[in-house]
Design a protein around this motif. Structure first.
Motif, PDB file in Angstrom:
ATOM      1  N   LEU A  46      10.985 -17.203  -1.695  1.00  0.00           N
ATOM      2  CA  LEU A  46       9.583 -16.794  -1.702  1.00  0.00           C
ATOM      3  C   LEU A  46       9.293 -15.947  -0.458  1.00  0.00           C
ATOM      4  N   ILE A  47       8.836 -14.722  -0.658  1.00  0.00           N
ATOM      5  CA  ILE A  47       8.476 -13.830   0.441  1.00  0.00           C
ATOM      6  C   ILE A  47       6.953 -13.785   0.536  1.00  0.00           C
ATOM      7  N   ASN A  48       6.415 -14.269   1.646  1.00  0.00           N
ATOM      8  CA  ASN A  48       4.966 -14.280   1.837  1.00  0.00           C
ATOM      9  C   ASN A  48       4.520 -12.953   2.445  1.00  0.00           C
ATOM     10  N   GLY A  49       4.376 -11.977   1.616  1.00  0.00           N
ATOM     11  CA  GLY A  49       3.957 -10.667   2.103  1.00  0.00           C
ATOM     12  C   GLY A  49       3.718  -9.724   0.945  1.00  0.00           C
ATOM     13  N   PRO A  50       3.111  -8.571   1.211  1.00  0.00           N
ATOM     14  CA  PRO A  50       2.820  -7.608   0.143  1.00  0.00           C
ATOM     15  C   PRO A  50       4.078  -6.856  -0.265  1.00  0.00           C
ATOM     16  N   THR A  51       3.977  -6.143  -1.358  1.00  0.00           N
ATOM     17  CA  THR A  51       5.047  -5.227  -1.749  1.00  0.00           C
ATOM     18  C   THR A  51       4.795  -3.867  -1.098  1.00  0.00           C
ATOM     19  N   LEU A  52       5.826  -3.046  -1.072  1.00  0.00           N
ATOM     20  CA  LEU A  52       5.641  -1.680  -0.578  1.00  0.00           C
ATOM     21  C   LEU A  52       4.635  -0.941  -1.459  1.00  0.00           C
ATOM     22  N   ARG A  53       4.609  -1.256  -2.733  1.00  0.00           N
ATOM     23  CA  ARG A  53       3.625  -0.634  -3.639  1.00  0.00           C
ATOM     24  C   ARG A  53       2.200  -0.953  -3.177  1.00  0.00           C
ATOM     25  N   ASP A  54       1.946  -2.215  -2.802  1.00  0.00           N
ATOM     26  CA  ASP A  54       0.621  -2.593  -2.302  1.00  0.00           C
ATOM     27  C   ASP A  54       0.251  -1.780  -1.059  1.00  0.00           C
ATOM     28  N   GLU A  55       1.210  -1.635  -0.140  1.00  0.00           N
ATOM     29  CA  GLU A  55       0.948  -0.915   1.103  1.00  0.00           C
ATOM     30  C   GLU A  55       0.682   0.570   0.834  1.00  0.00           C
ATOM     31  N   LEU A  56       1.460   1.168  -0.076  1.00  0.00           N
ATOM     32  CA  LEU A  56       1.252   2.581  -0.385  1.00  0.00           C
ATOM     33  C   LEU A  56      -0.098   2.813  -1.064  1.00  0.00           C
ATOM     34  N   GLN A  57      -0.509   1.890  -1.923  1.00  0.00           N
ATOM     35  CA  GLN A  57      -1.811   2.025  -2.574  1.00  0.00           C
ATOM     36  C   GLN A  57      -2.949   1.892  -1.558  1.00  0.00           C
ATOM     37  N   ARG A  58      -2.770   0.982  -0.587  1.00  0.00           N
ATOM     38  CA  ARG A  58      -3.784   0.829   0.458  1.00  0.00           C
ATOM     39  C   ARG A  58      -3.931   2.109   1.271  1.00  0.00           C
ATOM     40  N   LEU A  59      -2.802   2.703   1.641  1.00  0.00           N
ATOM     41  CA  LEU A  59      -2.837   3.931   2.419  1.00  0.00           C
ATOM     42  C   LEU A  59      -3.392   5.101   1.606  1.00  0.00           C
ATOM     43  N   LYS A  60      -3.058   5.122   0.312  1.00  0.00           N
ATOM     44  CA  LYS A  60      -3.554   6.210  -0.539  1.00  0.00           C
ATOM     45  C   LYS A  60      -5.074   6.186  -0.633  1.00  0.00           C
ATOM     46  N   ALA A  61      -5.649   4.979  -0.670  1.00  0.00           N
ATOM     47  CA  ALA A  61      -7.107   4.862  -0.716  1.00  0.00           C
ATOM     48  C   ALA A  61      -7.751   5.396   0.558  1.00  0.00           C
ATOM     49  N   LEU A  62      -6.997   5.383   1.653  1.00  0.00           N
ATOM     50  CA  LEU A  62      -7.483   5.909   2.934  1.00  0.00           C
ATOM     51  C   LEU A  62      -7.067   7.362   3.144  1.00  0.00           C
ATOM     52  N   ASP A  63      -6.415   7.959   2.137  1.00  0.00           N
ATOM     53  CA  ASP A  63      -5.891   9.327   2.232  1.00  0.00           C
ATOM     54  C   ASP A  63      -4.906   9.443   3.393  1.00  0.00           C
ATOM     55  N   GLU A  64      -4.021   8.447   3.516  1.00  0.00           N
ATOM     56  CA  GLU A  64      -3.021   8.417   4.575  1.00  0.00           C
ATOM     57  C   GLU A  64      -1.638   8.168   3.969  1.00  0.00           C
ATOM     58  N   THR A  65      -0.614   8.420   4.758  1.00  0.00           N
ATOM     59  CA  THR A  65       0.758   8.101   4.370  1.00  0.00           C
ATOM     60  C   THR A  65       1.392   7.255   5.468  1.00  0.00           C
ATOM     61  N   LEU A  66       2.539   6.678   5.159  1.00  0.00           N
ATOM     62  CA  LEU A  66       3.238   5.855   6.143  1.00  0.00           C
ATOM     63  C   LEU A  66       3.696   6.705   7.323  1.00  0.00           C
ATOM     64  N   PRO A  67       3.664   6.159   8.534  1.00  0.00           N
ATOM     65  CA  PRO A  67       4.252   6.876   9.679  1.00  0.00           C
ATOM     66  C   PRO A  67       5.738   7.122   9.441  1.00  0.00           C
ATOM     67  N   PHE A  68       6.247   8.222   9.974  1.00  0.00           N
ATOM     68  CA  PHE A  68       7.651   8.569   9.762  1.00  0.00           C
ATOM     69  C   PHE A  68       8.585   7.460  10.258  1.00  0.00           C
ATOM     70  N   SER A  69       8.224   6.798  11.356  1.00  0.00           N
ATOM     71  CA  SER A  69       9.104   5.753  11.892  1.00  0.00           C
ATOM     72  C   SER A  69       9.245   4.601  10.906  1.00  0.00           C
ATOM     73  N   GLU A  70       8.156   4.239  10.218  1.00  0.00           N
ATOM     74  CA  GLU A  70       8.226   3.160   9.239  1.00  0.00           C
ATOM     75  C   GLU A  70       8.986   3.605   7.993  1.00  0.00           C
ATOM     76  N   VAL A  71       8.807   4.864   7.595  1.00  0.00           N
ATOM     77  CA  VAL A  71       9.558   5.391   6.453  1.00  0.00           C
ATOM     78  C   VAL A  71      11.051   5.281   6.719  1.00  0.00           C
ATOM     79  N   GLN A  72      11.458   5.700   7.896  1.00  0.00           N
ATOM     80  CA  GLN A  72      12.889   5.673   8.231  1.00  0.00           C
ATOM     81  C   GLN A  72      13.418   4.244   8.284  1.00  0.00           C
ATOM     82  N   ARG A  73      12.628   3.332   8.845  1.00  0.00           N
ATOM     83  CA  ARG A  73      13.084   1.934   8.944  1.00  0.00           C
ATOM     84  C   ARG A  73      13.243   1.307   7.562  1.00  0.00           C
ATOM     85  N   ILE A  74      12.262   1.510   6.685  1.00  0.00           N
ATOM     86  CA  ILE A  74      12.321   0.915   5.344  1.00  0.00           C
ATOM     87  C   ILE A  74      13.506   1.470   4.565  1.00  0.00           C
ATOM     88  N   ILE A  75      13.712   2.786   4.630  1.00  0.00           N
ATOM     89  CA  ILE A  75      14.856   3.379   3.932  1.00  0.00           C
ATOM     90  C   ILE A  75      16.154   2.808   4.487  1.00  0.00           C
TER      91      ILE A  75
END
Length: 680
Positions: free
Chosen positions: A92-121
């Motif tokens: 059991l992972i107690n946390g959101p999915t990446l989809r949830d995070e991307l949808q949250r940022l999209k509602a704010l007209d933002e994208t993930l910082p490059f450092s987080e993109v690189q870490r997740i990949i």
């Protein structure tokens, strides 16, 4: 409407809360009372479970996925059925999915910082390479299957369940996957390999950088056809801030032909990191709200800044991840060291950032302070001139060049000669409209500014230096059992020879332990690198020339012998319709291996010769699990872990002929993945 399954037991698992559902399964937060831990239980819908062919495939995939043990892969603990209900038990992972995070940022007209993109990949790539090395292809990599832990780690889920896609995404002309993230070969219904997952990860990367997927349509088939035939919309046409070198990485990752892509996810991760670093990508720092306040007449030391506890880099209070090393911000901060004075600090070869806070001042207070400061400076000049005159009178002349000179007045320092480093100039400013933070990179030590008029901004009088950039974090892949050269045993292993190292959750979290071959003296492993070093040697032949590798060819998962030097050809060792995996080489007999297989209907330990005659032998016959074999140094016994009738994972030892099985863990905790340290 209340779910009728909440409160019921499936085996030893009590379903507590419905946390997810789709067209083919529901997911419940559950508790396992015997271990007092929470788990996730995925329950198949009865209509799906009624398909006998589907159930056979479900069980086969679940057994293969349960063998995966990696920090960035959701662990599968168990699967089973109760009457007509079929279920799988997962971490059991107690946390959101990446989809949830991307949808949250999209509602704010933002994208993930490059450092987080690189870490997740990087983290997802480690997980995929680990699975691919064991012959398992995910086939449904997408943001909804990437979970984010409270610590910020990315964890890939639904290995073994990827073929169970939901709703309209189930099957179109024989393919499986999610259309928005599906490779062209999946759309054609062709055979897939690890490059299929690389393509899907590339779509995830595209979405993280641009805020949208590359292809959309009114129908799933329309999306699939675009993946097959339409050119990729240039990422920079959507987000011009993407560096050109990063765009080139995306174009290669999302090539239509598998042979034109990166062959491994780890290669994609490495090249992406190099692209970010080459472009010297600097993310705009998050604005920090500083409450304007009056500057007192007596200047106080500025408040200490925040630094990363891992690498010491400057942080702002609302940063979730360090921009330099990429580690999650845990809330435990290390204050920066006080800047040394010029006379005390040696020259630095690495630029240190100097952070000064510009605060709002009231004009009338500033003028009064400057007047007072001016009077003070005048008085100070008189005192200094008097002292110099006294020295001249006493010594009978002007001090010669090179002799010590008193400088500075109150708080002044004695310097032996003029510094080669230009001194900073204090530039007074008018009242600032807002509070800001200025970062200046200086190649030498930061000088101490005398406590005269309070400075508001420090500027170096020498040639301006470039603005500090944050280098992209280096992605270090998890060690696998595929070294390119003959490995050597580190000195630390020698002190543990003939010991058994293993993983346990006895202290509430996973940690590595060591014990004697009879199970005595179980204790925490002092140097956990010993386990990793020993694991890397398990699949290597005694002469160091060969390694064992699991390959999935046209759905057949078998064990192969690969030349360490990379010289072809490869030799197939096992050939069976069942899944053969987790192979280890006998330490003395060059012709003998042990491995895990479900060919008898269960997950059991077998041994077999590398060359003819085969002499296959099944050592265990357990209705549940027997996994992760490791030979004793003399090659006469094998240690492994097993689950018997719902018991916790325990470590067992069996003779090479299958006799005398003994539980050497013998406790109520979960112990697994043992490795018998071989003689150096």
């Amino acid at each position: 409407m209340e779910d009728s399954m909440v409160g019921r037991f499936l085996g030893q698992y009590e379903l507590m809360e419905l946390i997810g559902k789709g067209g083919m399964a529901r997911v419940y937060k559950s508790i396992q009372p015997s271990l007092e831990r929470h788990v996730a239980v995925k329950l198949l819908h009865p209509t799906v479970a009624a398909d006998e062919e589907f159930l056979i495939r479900f069980q086969r995939e679940a057994k293969a996925a349960a063998s995966l043990r990696h920090p960035h892969i959701v662990q599968i603990f168990d699967f089973g059925h109760q009457e007509e209900l079929y279920y799988m038990v997962m971490e059991l992972i107690n946390g959101p999915t990446l989809r949830d995070e991307l949808q949250r940022l999209k509602a704010l007209d933002e994208t993930l910082p490059f450092s987080e993109v690189q870490r997740i990949i990087g983290e997802v790539s480690e997980a995929l390479d680990y699975a691919h090395d064991r012959g398992i292809i995910h086939r449904d990599v997408k943001p909804a299957n990437i979970l984010l832990t409270p610590e910020g780690q990315a964890v890939l889920s639904d290995f073994g369940l990827a073929f169970m896609t939901e709703g309209p995404r189930q099957t179109i002309t024989g393919f499986v996957g999610t259309p928005e993230y599906m490779s062209p070969e999946q759309g054609h219904g062709l055979a897939v390999d690890g490059r299929t997952d690389v393509y899907s990860l590339g779509v995830v990367l595209y979405e993280m950088l641009t805020g949208r997927v590359p292809f959309t349509s009114k129908t799933p088939m329309g999306i699939v056809l675009k993946h097959i035939s339409e050119p990729l919309p240039p990422p920079r046409s959507v987000n011009p801030n993407i560096p050109e070198s990063v765009e080139q990485v995306l174009l290669k990752t999302l090539a239509k032909e598998p042979g034109d892509r990166y062959s491994r996810a780890g290669e994609l991760s490495r090249v992406l990191a190099e692209a970010f670093e080459a472009e010297a990508v600097t993310e705009a720092p998050t604005a920090i709200s500083v409450v304007p306040e009056e500057i007192p007449d007596v200047v106080e030391e500025p408040e200490v800044g925040l630094r990363c506890a891992q690498c010491g880099a400057e942080l702002s209070p609302d940063m979730r991840f360090c921009g330099v090393c990429g580690v999650p911000v845990s809330g435990r901060w290390q204050p920066p060291a006080s800047p040394p004075s010029v006379a005390a600090a040696p020259p630095k070869t690495v630029p240190e950032p100097l952070v000064t806070i510009v605060q709002e001042r009231r004009p009338e207070r500033s003028k009064r302070s400057l007047m007072i400061a001016g009077l003070g400076v005048g008085l100070l000049a008189v005192i200094v001139l008097s002292i110099i005159a006294s020295v001249i009178i006493i010594r009978g002349g002007v001090p010669s060049v090179g002799e010590p000179t008193v400088a500075g007045g109150i708080g002044g320092a004695v310097v032996s000669k003029a510094s080669d480093t230009p001194s900073p100039t204090v530039v007074p400013t008018e009242a600032q409209p807002t509070a800001t933070i200025t970062v200046i990179s200086t190649p030498t030590a930061t000088p101490t500014v005398p406590a005269t008029a309070p400075p508001t901004l420090i500027k170096a009088t020498s040639t301006p230096t470039p603005t500090l950039t944050r280098p992209a974090p280096t992605i270090t892949p998890t060690p696998t059992t595929k070294p390119t050269l003959k490995p050597t045993k580190p000195p630390a292993i020698t002190s543990y020879k003939n010991k058994i190292v293993f993983i346990s959750d006895r202290e509430g979290g996973e940690a590595k332990y060591v014990m004697n071959p009879d199970g005595s003296d179980q204790r925490r492993l002092d140097d956990e690198s010993v386990y990793d070093s020993a694991f890397a040697l398990e699949a290597i032949s005694p002469d160091g020339k060969w390694r064992l590798e699991v390959k999935n060819i046209d759905g057949n998962v078998d064990i192969w012998r690969i030349n360490v030097a990379g010289t072809p050809p490869d030799y197939q060792i096992t050939s069976n319709a069942a899944i053969d995996h987790e192979p280890v080489w006998a330490p003395i007999d060059q012709n003998r291996i042990a491995f895990v297989s479900d060919r008898a209907g269960n997950t059991d330990i077998l041994t077999q010769n590398v060359s003819e005659p085969v002499h296959e032998k099944q050592l265990t016959d357990n209705p549940d699990y027997d996994k992760h074999p490791s030979w004793s140094p003399d090659g006469t016994q094998i240690v492994y872990w097993a689950v018997h009738q719902g018991s916790p994972r325990q470590i067992w030892v069996v003779n090479g002929d299958g006799s005398n099985k003994q539980n050497i863990s013998n406790n109520t905790y979960n112990d697994w993945d043992p490795i018998w340290i071989k003689q150096p």
